[in-house]
Every structure is written in C-alpha cells, then in structure tokens.
Design an enzyme around this catalytic site. Structure first.
Site, PDB file in Angstrom:
ATOM      1  N   TRP A 153       0.791  -1.231   0.000  1.00 46.64           N
ATOM      2  CA  TRP A 153       0.000   0.000   0.000  1.00 46.64           C
ATOM      3  C   TRP A 153       0.821   1.278   0.000  1.00 46.64           C
ATOM      4  CZ3 TRP A 153       1.905   2.036   4.314  1.00 46.64           C
ATOM      5  CH2 TRP A 153       2.121   1.227   5.431  1.00 46.64           C
ATOM      6  N   LYS A 177      -2.640  -7.929  -7.961  1.00 49.97           N
ATOM      7  CA  LYS A 177      -3.536  -7.692  -6.830  1.00 49.97           C
ATOM      8  C   LYS A 177      -3.000  -6.509  -6.032  1.00 49.97           C
ATOM      9  CE  LYS A 177      -3.922  -9.187  -2.588  1.00 49.97           C
ATOM     10  NZ  LYS A 177      -4.351  -7.898  -2.002  1.00 49.97           N
ATOM     11  N   GLU A 180      -5.227  -4.223  -0.141  1.00 50.78           N
ATOM     12  CA  GLU A 180      -6.652  -3.979   0.120  1.00 50.78           C
ATOM     13  C   GLU A 180      -6.943  -2.509   0.432  1.00 50.78           C
ATOM     14  OE1 GLU A 180      -4.489  -6.163   1.137  1.00 50.78           O
ATOM     15  OE2 GLU A 180      -5.208  -7.282   2.884  1.00 50.78           O
ATOM     16  N   ALA A 232       7.173 -10.904   6.930  1.00 49.41           N
ATOM     17  CA  ALA A 232       6.351 -12.020   7.433  1.00 49.41           C
ATOM     18  C   ALA A 232       5.468 -12.567   6.310  1.00 49.41           C
ATOM     19  CB  ALA A 232       5.491 -11.545   8.603  1.00 49.41           C
ATOM     20  N   THR A 233       4.926 -11.682   5.482  1.00 45.46           N
ATOM     21  CA  THR A 233       4.097 -12.135   4.355  1.00 45.46           C
ATOM     22  C   THR A 233       4.958 -12.915   3.369  1.00 45.46           C
ATOM     23  OG1 THR A 233       2.853 -10.085   4.613  1.00 45.46           O
ATOM     24  CG2 THR A 233       2.423 -11.353   2.621  1.00 45.46           C
ATOM     25  N   CYS A 285      10.271   1.098   2.378  1.00 44.46           N
ATOM     26  CA  CYS A 285      11.110  -0.027   2.791  1.00 44.46           C
ATOM     27  C   CYS A 285      12.578   0.363   2.885  1.00 44.46           C
ATOM     28  CB  CYS A 285      10.919  -1.186   1.826  1.00 44.46           C
ATOM     29  SG  CYS A 285      11.027  -0.640   0.128  1.00 44.46           S
TER      30      CYS A 285
HETATM   31  P1  NAD Z   1       1.759  -6.761   3.465  1.00 45.05           P
HETATM   32  O1  NAD Z   1       2.764  -7.836   3.455  1.00 45.05           O
HETATM   33  O2  NAD Z   1       0.823  -6.650   4.592  1.00 45.05           O
HETATM   34  O3  NAD Z   1       0.845  -6.854   2.167  1.00 45.05           O
HETATM   35  C1  NAD Z   1       1.428  -6.878   0.879  1.00 45.05           C
HETATM   36  C2  NAD Z   1       0.481  -7.573  -0.065  1.00 45.05           C
HETATM   37  O4  NAD Z   1       0.458  -8.958   0.270  1.00 45.05           O
HETATM   38  C3  NAD Z   1      -0.960  -7.091  -0.002  1.00 45.05           C
HETATM   39  O5  NAD Z   1      -1.469  -7.002  -1.322  1.00 45.05           O
HETATM   40  C4  NAD Z   1      -1.653  -8.183   0.787  1.00 45.05           C
HETATM   41  O6  NAD Z   1      -3.015  -8.304   0.478  1.00 45.05           O
HETATM   42  C5  NAD Z   1      -0.886  -9.404   0.317  1.00 45.05           C
HETATM   43  N1  NAD Z   1      -0.949 -10.555   1.216  1.00 45.05           N
HETATM   44  C6  NAD Z   1      -1.043 -10.543   2.586  1.00 45.05           C
HETATM   45  N2  NAD Z   1      -1.089 -11.805   3.047  1.00 45.05           N
HETATM   46  C7  NAD Z   1      -1.018 -12.636   1.979  1.00 45.05           C
HETATM   47  C8  NAD Z   1      -1.027 -14.048   1.818  1.00 45.05           C
HETATM   48  N3  NAD Z   1      -1.114 -14.881   2.855  1.00 45.05           N
HETATM   49  N4  NAD Z   1      -0.935 -14.547   0.573  1.00 45.05           N
HETATM   50  C9  NAD Z   1      -0.845 -13.732  -0.497  1.00 45.05           C
HETATM   51  N5  NAD Z   1      -0.856 -12.383  -0.417  1.00 45.05           N
HETATM   52  C10 NAD Z   1      -0.932 -11.843   0.813  1.00 45.05           C
HETATM   53  O7  NAD Z   1       2.608  -5.445   3.206  1.00 45.05           O
HETATM   54  P2  NAD Z   1       2.057  -3.952   3.229  1.00 45.05           P
HETATM   55  O8  NAD Z   1       1.756  -3.685   4.657  1.00 45.05           O
HETATM   56  O9  NAD Z   1       1.023  -3.744   2.176  1.00 45.05           O
HETATM   57  O10 NAD Z   1       3.334  -3.141   2.753  1.00 45.05           O
HETATM   58  C11 NAD Z   1       4.299  -2.744   3.614  1.00 45.05           C
HETATM   59  C12 NAD Z   1       5.478  -3.686   3.541  1.00 45.05           C
HETATM   60  O11 NAD Z   1       5.989  -3.741   2.205  1.00 45.05           O
HETATM   61  C13 NAD Z   1       6.620  -3.209   4.389  1.00 45.05           C
HETATM   62  O12 NAD Z   1       7.149  -4.269   5.128  1.00 45.05           O
HETATM   63  C14 NAD Z   1       7.628  -2.692   3.376  1.00 45.05           C
HETATM   64  O13 NAD Z   1       8.943  -2.716   3.820  1.00 45.05           O
HETATM   65  C15 NAD Z   1       7.402  -3.582   2.217  1.00 45.05           C
HETATM   66  N6  NAD Z   1       7.872  -2.954   0.975  1.00 45.05           N
HETATM   67  C16 NAD Z   1       9.015  -3.447   0.396  1.00 45.05           C
HETATM   68  C17 NAD Z   1       9.511  -2.873  -0.758  1.00 45.05           C
HETATM   69  C18 NAD Z   1      10.775  -3.393  -1.389  1.00 45.05           C
HETATM   70  O14 NAD Z   1      11.091  -2.989  -2.501  1.00 45.05           O
HETATM   71  N7  NAD Z   1      11.492  -4.298  -0.750  1.00 45.05           N
HETATM   72  C19 NAD Z   1       8.832  -1.811  -1.362  1.00 45.05           C
HETATM   73  C20 NAD Z   1       7.661  -1.329  -0.757  1.00 45.05           C
HETATM   74  C21 NAD Z   1       7.189  -1.941   0.412  1.00 45.05           C
END
Ligand code: NAD
Length: 482
Positions: A153, A177, A180, A232-233, A285
């Site tokens: 997001w 996707k 949300e 964690a995801t 991130c």
């Molecule tokens: P999140 O992991 O909560 O969600 C990311 C996506 O994963 C969402 O679309 C969510 O619906 C989906 N998701 C969640 N559980 C899932 C499952 N069990 N199976 C499949 N899909 C699932 O992350 P967020 O809170 O949206 O974003 C913030 C995180 O993203 C931070 O930890 C940030 O560091 C990371 N991030 C990393 C980068 C990078 O380039 N490394 C860039 C931007 C953000």
C-alpha cells in the site's frame, strides 16, 4: 460535509466484474478516516476466472514480437503521462501522500515502462553453435506464462508498474492484486488502458491477502509470484508456494541504516534524514530509520536533526500542496507505530521530539526522533514503517559497520562522509542491496536494480536484472544432417 463514495469493479478477462460472492470492501482516505470507495472483495473463484482468461491470452501473447510488446508498453507509459495529475491526486487521496511525493510518481512509472519497452527488444539467449559434434544447440530465453504481482500500500501504482514492465516485456501475462487499502490508482489505470490491453494479458483482482492473494500463490498454473510486502508475508508466501514449486520474487521489509562518519556535515545530514526518514511518512522499505553517528559529532547531528524535524509541516494533503508529511495508511498502522514508541519508552528510550498521534482526525503520527536505544531493542531491530528514526552513537568505523549490519534486513543503507575513499570502504562492507553515498532514498534509476539481501528478500526490480525473474532458459538441440 458528506463524502462521495465511488463504486468499482475488478478487471478480469477484459471485463469489469463484481466479486463472485458479491461482497465489497471499503477504501478509506487516511487523512480523514472517511470511506471514499468500495471495491470487490475477490474470492478464490475470481482468481480462477482470471487464471483461465490469462492462460487463453498467453497462447497468443507469448508469440507476439518484441516490437508488439514494446508498443503496448510505450502506449501504457503515454497513458500514465497523459493522466499524470489525475493519477497523482488519486494516489495522494488514497495513501495520504503529500503532493510533493505523489506528483513525482507518474513520471517515474512511465519512465520505467519505457525502459522495459526497450528491454523487450534486447532479450537474448547467450549462445548458439555446435557443442557436440553433429548437433547445433541454441539457448532460448522464454516467458514463464501466467505470473502474479501482489502489491503493497505504500506505493500502489508505482509498485504495480515495477511488476508489469518486465512481466509484459518478457512475454508473460499477469494478474495484479493491489493491497486492500489502496486499489484505486491501479483500477483507474486499467480503465485508461482497457482499450489497448488484449483481454487477459493484464488483469486486476481486488481483495484481501487471504483468500485472493493466497489463491494466486497456491494456483498450479501461475508460474511466478512477485510480492512487494512485509517480510512475514514473504515467509508465508514462500511456504505456501512450495507445493507448486513456484518461482518467487520477494521485495520485503527493510531497516536501513544511515552511517554518519566523523567528517560529515551535521546540517547536510539532518536535511538528508528529513527526507530519508520521513518521506511518505516513513512508510518506505528503504527509509533511513536507523541513524548511526560517530560520537565526535553525535550532539551536533542530533540537534540539527531535531531542528529539521520540528520544522516539518504535517497535515491533510488535500488542503495544502506544500506539506512535508501526511498521515500513515490506517488506524492499525497508527496504532502499530505508537505501540513501538510505547514499548521503546518502557525500555528507557528517550523521545526527543514527536512521539504521539497528530491532530484529532485521520491516522497521523508526529515525526519522531528516538535516542537512548540499545542495539538489540525492538525499535532498532524491527521495521516500524512510520515516521520514526532512532539515533545511536558509535565509537569507531568498525563498530558502525557491525551495528549497521546487525539486523535481519538487507535492503538499503547510506554512508555520509566528506572523504569518498572512506565512504567507499564502508559501502563495500555494508550488507545491503543498495548503498547510497551522501544521499538517502534517491536516486532510483530504471537502469539500476533494486532488491534486498537477507530477510529483505531476493530478486530484483527495475533494470535488466529483473528480466531474469520473468524469463526461463531453454536449451534446444538439433541433430544435423549426416
Ligand atoms: P503486506 O505484506 O501486509 O501486504 C502486501 C500484499 O500482500 C498485499 O497485497 C496483501 O493483500 C498481500 N498478502 C497478505 N497476506 C497474503 C497471503 N497470505 N498470501 C498472499 N498475499 C498476501 O505489506 P504492506 O503492509 O502492504 O506493505 C508494507 C510492507 O511492504 C513493508 O514491510 C515494506 O517494507 C514492504 N515494501 C518493500 C519494498 C521493497 O522494494 N522491498 C517496497 C515497498 C514496500
């Protein structure tokens, strides 16, 4: 004043459709807490429909020429540029981004798509020749097939753009996707692009991580999942994708150190912290969330930083185009960030400035600076993902490098020094996928890779390296005439 709530559908098989369950989910403006939109809450059945449409589309799309793929990507880039202001305003509304942050994104996304339009015409297998007598061997670089992109997001359309560029350039078809909380810009982009995208080549399902994202991860006909999200995801997805031996590209969390050597200029460093630590409310991130300062200049850097941070303007981006910072994304995120601060204070950390909610509506956290933290403290080790930086003193360059590397993440870092030789020596020892010298957060260039080490994930976004994620190598051997 009542706020208008827009209604949306998802884009499957070239059509706008509801969720198979008929269920919807609400999308909020984080600066006010108001509901601004409703989108379908996708089910596993919706994902199944999208995969069916994608498989059909791939049969044709995989044999399109590089020129055809380039032309689609160039058209998508043009559409972003033509609607840049509209897309940036919508992103600002849905994520709470200040205009200065949101308005930079469309140009970066279109540049990235144009880079991959060019890359589509430069894909090559490495060798063709006779390696065994009587046979000619060739190496083909091929698309994978149906791939999925799961987006976060914090940079909703930006991260979707990073995924669609290499996926389509390589000849894959893709299901995206959005997170949300933030589906609106990707849905608007698909409306703009629907006429030029062949049905099933690029689709969007909106929904929760489970079941929608999970159904993508477990689907046997999806060959790659690219996730940008929490560590964690990423770990969970890696487990769930194992049953189908699916390829993964994981761009996960970070805990970027900014290493300030004793010859750095404190005022310059403070300005860099203001950007690196608080850009997009610290929901980045690569945010410089850990400032490590040589003890010789620690007091100066801290006082300059507090001055810079206290001068930041915070508010609702809809009311002022000149703000430094908006809200965090949600009530949960606000609570999470404040929870980190409470636990840090309980562990005897000092909050030098900030340290609480800001205002009485929306999900704001004051820009915060924390000191007196132990290296093993939660606030030093875990990603806060909010407008919070810690400042720690160190006694030698060796100690700084040890502290910088002493986290499970490895996405980005920076070094500040007037002496480029010293800075490069430190940069070489930092265990992070990107190291900036005398900068933090920028520049990002479409030609340069972005991706982490350690628990920040694997695989690269941007650059020609990302084409590796989205292609497979095939050896074709031909028996020659006797
Ligand atoms: P999140 O992991 O909560 O969600 C990311 C996506 O994963 C969402 O679309 C969510 O619906 C989906 N998701 C969640 N559980 C899932 C499952 N069990 N199976 C499949 N899909 C699932 O992350 P967020 O809170 O949206 O974003 C913030 C995180 O993203 C931070 O930890 C940030 O560091 C990371 N991030 C990393 C980068 C990078 O380039 N490394 C860039 C931007 C953000």
């Amino acid at each position: 004043m009542s706020v208008s709530v827009t209604q949306h559908k998802q884009f499957i098989g070239g059509e706008w459709v509801e969720s198979s369950s008929g269920e919807t989910m609400e999308v909020l403006n984080p600066a006010t807490g108001d509901v601004i939109a409703e989108v379908p809450r996708s089910t596993a059945e919706d994902v199944e429909r999208a995969v069916d449409a994608a498989k059909k589309a791939w049969e044709e799309w995989r044999f399109k020429t590089p020129k055809d793929r380039m032309e689609l990507l160039l058209r998508l880039a043009d559409l972003i540029d033509e609607h840049a202001e509209e897309l940036a305003r919508l992103e600002s509304l849905n994520v709470g981004k200040p205009w200065g942050v949101a308005s930079d994104e469309p140009g970066a996304i279109s540049d990235n798509l144009r880079f991959f339009a060019g890359a589509a015409r430069n894909l090559e297998g490495k060798s063709a020749g006779e390696y065994v007598e009587g046979y000619t061997s060739m190496i083909r670089r091929e698309p994978l097939g149906v791939v999925a992109g799961i987006c976060p997001w914090n940079y909703p359309l930006y991260m979707a753009g990073w995924k669609m560029g290499p996926a389509l350039a390589a000849g894959n078809v893709q299901i995206l996707k959005p997170a949300e909380q933030t589906p609106l810009t990707l849905l608007r982009f698909m409306e703009l692009a629907q006429e030029v995208i062949p049905a099933g080549v690029l689709q969007v399902v909106t929904g929760d991580g489970v079941p929608a994202g999970d159904a993508l991860v477990r689907h046997p006909d999806i060959r790659l999942v690219s996730l940008t999200g929490d560590t964690a995801t990423g770990k969970l997805i890696a487990k769930n994708a194992a049953d189908t031996v699916k390829r993964l590209h994981l761009e996960l969390g970070g805990k970027a150190p900014m290493v300030v050597l004793d010859d750095a200029d404190p005022a310059t460093v403070a300005e860099a912290i203001k950007v690196g630590g608080y850009f997009n409310s610290g929901q980045d991130c690569t945010a410089s969330s850990r400032i490590l300062v040589d003890k010789a200049i620690y007091d100066d850097v801290l006082s300059e930083t507090v001055k810079a941070v206290e001068g930041m303007s915070v508010g609702d981006p809809a009311t002022d185009d000149d703000l430094d910072m908006g809200p965090v994304i949600s009530a949960e995120q606000q609570e999470r960030v404040l929870g980190f601060l409470e636990r840090a204070t309980d562990a005897k950390a000092s909050i030098v400035t900030g340290g609480g909610a800001h205002g009485d509506r929306g999900f704001f956290v004051k820009p915060t600076v924390v000191t007196d933290v132990a290296q093993d403290a939660e606030i030093v080790q875990d990603e806060v993902f909010g407008p919070v930086v810690t400042v720690q003193p160190y006694a030698s360059d060796d100690e700084a490098i040890a502290m910088a590397n002493d986290v499970r993440y490895g996405l980005a870092a920076s070094v500040f020094s007037e002496n480029v030789g010293r800075a490069l020596k430190v940069a070489a020892r930092l265990d992070f996928g990107t190291v900036w010298v005398n900068e933090h957060l920028f520049p990002l260039a479409s030609e340069m890779p972005h991706g982490g080490f350690k628990e920040s994930g694997y695989g690269k976004d941007m650059s020609i390296y990302s084409m590796e994620e989205y292609t497979r190598i095939k050896h074709v051997a031909v028996k020659l005439a006797e």
